[in-house]
Design an enzyme around this catalytic site. Structure first.
Site, short mmCIF file in Angstrom:
data_model
loop_
_atom_site.label_atom_id
_atom_site.label_comp_id
_atom_site.label_asym_id
_atom_site.label_seq_id
_atom_site.Cartn_x
_atom_site.Cartn_y
_atom_site.Cartn_z
N GLN A 37 -67.53 21.63 -95.49
CA GLN A 37 -66.38 22.31 -95.41
C GLN A 37 -66.22 23.22 -96.66
O GLN A 37 -67.04 23.09 -97.63
CB GLN A 37 -65.27 21.38 -95.03
CG GLN A 37 -65.22 20.26 -96.31
CD GLN A 37 -64.40 19.13 -95.76
OE1 GLN A 37 -63.68 18.93 -94.74
NE2 GLN A 37 -64.35 17.72 -96.52
N HIS A 68 -47.38 11.48 -98.50
CA HIS A 68 -48.15 9.99 -98.90
C HIS A 68 -47.04 9.10 -98.86
O HIS A 68 -47.68 7.98 -98.42
CB HIS A 68 -48.65 10.28 -100.26
CG HIS A 68 -49.91 11.20 -100.21
ND1 HIS A 68 -50.11 12.42 -101.22
CD2 HIS A 68 -51.05 11.09 -99.61
CE1 HIS A 68 -51.14 13.03 -101.04
NE2 HIS A 68 -52.06 12.28 -100.06
N ASP A 92 -58.20 13.33 -101.77
CA ASP A 92 -57.38 13.53 -102.78
C ASP A 92 -56.85 12.60 -103.76
O ASP A 92 -56.49 12.82 -104.67
CB ASP A 92 -56.16 14.57 -102.19
CG ASP A 92 -55.10 13.90 -101.31
OD1 ASP A 92 -54.84 12.97 -101.64
OD2 ASP A 92 -55.03 14.52 -100.34
N GLU A 112 -64.47 8.37 -97.88
CA GLU A 112 -64.19 9.78 -97.63
C GLU A 112 -65.53 10.26 -97.36
O GLU A 112 -66.66 10.12 -97.92
CB GLU A 112 -63.76 10.26 -99.01
CG GLU A 112 -63.99 11.66 -99.25
CD GLU A 112 -62.94 12.55 -98.36
OE1 GLU A 112 -63.76 13.62 -97.85
OE2 GLU A 112 -62.12 12.27 -97.95
N ASP A 144 -69.33 9.14 -93.34
CA ASP A 144 -68.77 9.07 -92.27
C ASP A 144 -67.86 7.80 -91.88
O ASP A 144 -68.35 6.76 -92.04
CB ASP A 144 -69.65 9.09 -91.05
CG ASP A 144 -68.91 9.47 -89.57
OD1 ASP A 144 -68.63 7.96 -88.90
OD2 ASP A 144 -68.19 10.09 -89.23
N GLY A 145 -66.51 8.08 -91.78
CA GLY A 145 -65.52 7.05 -91.72
C GLY A 145 -65.62 6.06 -90.59
O GLY A 145 -65.40 4.89 -90.66
N ASP A 162 -56.18 8.96 -93.14
CA ASP A 162 -55.76 10.29 -93.65
C ASP A 162 -56.60 11.43 -93.72
O ASP A 162 -57.53 11.50 -94.47
CB ASP A 162 -55.47 9.84 -95.26
CG ASP A 162 -54.84 11.10 -96.19
OD1 ASP A 162 -54.28 12.09 -95.44
OD2 ASP A 162 -54.67 11.05 -97.24
N PRO A 169 -65.50 17.88 -85.47
CA PRO A 169 -66.13 16.53 -85.78
C PRO A 169 -65.00 15.63 -85.87
O PRO A 169 -65.28 14.61 -85.68
CB PRO A 169 -66.97 16.83 -86.98
CG PRO A 169 -67.24 18.12 -87.08
CD PRO A 169 -66.27 18.95 -86.50
#
Length: 317
Positions: A37, A68, A92, A112, A144-145, A162, A169
């Site tokens: 990205q 959050h 983040d 992440e 990959d989560g 999140d 994807p």
């Protein structure tokens, strides 16, 4: 990372072919293109430093609590005793920071996809993560989560999804097949939270995500919060096999917050807990109508937009 740019511009984010918003920026502080990205840190007069990913605003110094705090604290306080937590996405650090405020919390796994997001946030957004990346209770898992949850044998009291929007994807993290994996990764009474898009400009998508959750979990409670950086009313949801945020009174919410030393929150309280869960009739109608759950392999292409995503309109003069 490219050299920063200077000069006023309007960061335009078009949410649908008919709706969008702009935010004035004064500097492009940092920019990186990872394998996955395009990441930017921009300076804005209204919200301070803000992160954009693929032209979409993700978080900012001044308004991150609108997102959050509801995502983390409504399910955490409903659960009552979160010790082990998992965040999928959240590079983040804002969700991690809010979880790590709980003194009895023992471990947070942050799964992440993109290391570059974490590195950019660590350097440029300390007001968002507030040192969470250096907390010894935080465990980073890059990659990959979904693959992490598929292979993980541990169970968690709380999972926070999140994520970026459910296109490309990321669709694989919004299907009921994935939610079944999350259910398996939760302890009995565990809680899951995620954002479910906006009832204003993505109502059909919101309804399908909620339908997917309802096909898996016994308790699904959508809730609403206006997020300034997202330019609209935003939907979130909490899911569980038995924990229900509607059964926790406002007085009890405030008592649990006080017992955990969470006295500095800017948005979440006993009163706002129930206000967010009180859905207006148009949203109730939207979510009560038949909607098809999202399955693995479904193609959820984002509507074409008149402007390229995240176009920058330079200000002259």
């Amino acid at each position: 990372m490219s050299a920063p740019a200077r000069g006023d511009a309007f960061a335009v984010e078009q949410l649908s072919p008919d709706f969008g918003f702009y935010l004035r920026t004064t500097d492009l502080l940092a920019e990186a293109r990872s394998a996955d990205q395009h990441i930017e840190i921009v300076q804005t007069p209204l919200f301070g430093r803000a992160m954009r990913i693929d032209g979409c605003f993700m978080t900012s110094e001044q308004d991150e609590f609108f997102y959050h705090e509801p995502m983390v604290h409504l399910p955490a306080i409903t659960h009552g005793d979160v010790r082990q937590a998992l965040i999928v996405g959240g590079g983040d650090g804002g969700a991690a920071h809010n979880l790590l405020r709980y003194p009895r919390l023992e471990r947070v796994v942050l799964a992440e996809l993109d290391r570059e997001v974490i590195d950019m946030a660590r350097q440029w957004l300390p007001a968002v993560h507030r040192g969470a990346f250096d907390d010894p209770r935080l465990e980073l898992r890059l990659g990959d989560g979904r693959a992490y949850i598929e292979s993980c044998e541990a169970q968690f009291d709380q999972i926070v999804l999140d994520l970026t929007d459910p296109f490309g994807p990321a669709v694989a993290l919004y299907t009921r097949d994935f939610y079944r994996l999350c259910q398996r990764a939760l302890k009995p009474g565990g809680v899951l939270s995620l954002h479910v898009q906006s009832p204003i400009h993505r109502g059909d998508m919101m309804a399908r995500i909620v339908a997917s959750l309802r096909s898996v979990f016994g308790v699904v409670r959508p809730y609403l919060q206006y997020v300034p950086l997202y330019g609209t009313l935003w939907g979130m949801a909490m899911a569980s096999d038995r924990a229900d945020p509607l059964t926790v009174s406002a007085t009890e919410v405030d008592a649990r917050l006080a017992a955990r030393g969470l006295n500095g929150l800017k948005l979440y309280s006993g009163a706002t807990h129930h206000a967010m869960l009180s859905l207006p009739p148009f949203v109730k109608n939207l979510l009560s109508a038949p909607a098809a759950p999202i399955d693995d392999g479904d193609d959820l292409d984002e509507s074409s937009l008149a402007l390229p995503a995240g176009a920058l309109c330079l200000v002259e003069g």
